[in-house]
Scaffold this motif. Structure first.
Motif, mmCIF file in Angstrom:
data_model
loop_
_atom_site.group_PDB
_atom_site.id
_atom_site.type_symbol
_atom_site.label_atom_id
_atom_site.label_comp_id
_atom_site.label_asym_id
_atom_site.label_seq_id
_atom_site.Cartn_x
_atom_site.Cartn_y
_atom_site.Cartn_z
ATOM 1 N N HIS A 116 0.613 -0.883 0.073
ATOM 2 C CA HIS A 116 0.089 0.253 0.490
ATOM 3 C C HIS A 116 1.070 1.589 0.082
ATOM 4 O O HIS A 116 0.023 2.453 0.076
ATOM 5 C CB HIS A 116 -0.852 0.209 1.487
ATOM 6 C CG HIS A 116 -1.719 -0.825 1.391
ATOM 7 N ND1 HIS A 116 -3.125 -1.147 0.557
ATOM 8 C CD2 HIS A 116 -1.580 -2.353 1.976
ATOM 9 C CE1 HIS A 116 -3.571 -2.014 0.665
ATOM 10 N NE2 HIS A 116 -3.018 -2.780 1.356
ATOM 11 N N THR A 118 3.052 4.063 -1.815
ATOM 12 C CA THR A 118 3.660 4.641 -2.990
ATOM 13 C C THR A 118 4.789 4.110 -3.644
ATOM 14 O O THR A 118 5.613 3.339 -2.634
ATOM 15 C CB THR A 118 3.544 6.326 -2.455
ATOM 16 O OG1 THR A 118 4.372 7.298 -1.678
ATOM 17 C CG2 THR A 118 2.632 6.739 -2.529
ATOM 18 N N LYS A 176 -2.862 3.403 -2.279
ATOM 19 C CA LYS A 176 -1.625 3.842 -2.104
ATOM 20 C C LYS A 176 -1.198 5.311 -1.026
ATOM 21 O O LYS A 176 -2.310 6.355 -0.770
ATOM 22 C CB LYS A 176 -0.406 3.800 -3.351
ATOM 23 C CG LYS A 176 -0.437 3.562 -4.481
ATOM 24 C CD LYS A 176 -0.128 1.843 -3.613
ATOM 25 C CE LYS A 176 -0.502 1.198 -4.881
ATOM 26 N NZ LYS A 176 0.274 -0.415 -4.381
#
Length: 211
Positions: A116, A118, A176
């Protein structure tokens, strides 16, 4: 309350200790070297010299406490088994002392949460922190399965910024997550959990933004 603090000489642990004393708590700090603890002479601080990976030392430090806050960290190390060794020692110490409320600093990107993150921090974790985060994952699963009242705290990238009180707390990411969060805000959240049931038996993801 009477709290036992692990990692009190570290950057986040120091902030937890400062905020705990300001809030009127009494703190037992388990430290390897008392000389490194600025608050060692504070009347509301009890210093226990020992090792947070030893059940015997943890038991001494936790006796009489109502909750444990762990801000232990591996520092700049890229590989470490500190988290898992501390968790293995903490569970029997908690059972021996009857201290079931435990708040533990982990990290966003540990275990299933890595997917999750970035792109940039996800790559950083995979390349440089795989060993440390892998050990944290082992520790966190051990604590989740212990039956103790554990809150695991998963901050995004930590900064030296000031306390804001405006951070976001998430359990299940819907997208994200990136962002940063100050250690002061993380300390604030951790300290608030010692007498709260809101995040009992849950993992709290902390950040200042979610995209």
């Amino acid at each position: 309350m009477h709290l036992t603090l692990l990692g009190a000489t570290g950057p986040t642990g120091q902030l937890v200790l400062q905020q705990a004393l300001k809030a009127g708590h009494r703190v037992t700090a388990l430290v390897r070297d008392p000389a490194r603890l600025p608050q060692r002479d504070d009347p509301d601080v009890t210093v226990v010299t020992g090792d947070a990976t030893r059940t015997e030392d943890l038991t001494r430090a936790m006796t009489g406490s109502q909750a444990v806050v762990s801000a232990l960290g591996a520092g700049s190390a890229r590989t470490s088994d500190l988290a898992s060794r501390a968790a293995q020692a903490l569970v029997p110490a908690a059972r021996a002392t009857g201290v079931h409320r435990i708040v533990v600093l982990s990290a966003f990107g540990v275990g299933d949460t890595l997917q999750h993150y970035t792109a940039v921090p996800r790559t950083f974790v995979r390349l440089l922190l795989r060993g440390v985060f892998g050990d944290k994952a082992v520790a966190d699963e051990l604590l989740r399965g212990s039956g103790l009242d554990v809150t695991l705290v998963y901050p995004t990238i930590l900064t030296k910024g000031p306390y804001t009180g405006t951070y976001t707390v998430i359990e299940t990411p819907g997208k994200k997550i990136g962002g940063r969060i100050s250690r002061a805000d993380v300390a604030d959240f951790m300290l608030r959990q010692v007498d709260s049931e809101e995040w009992s038996h849950r993992t709290a993801i902390l950040t200042h933004r979610t995209h």
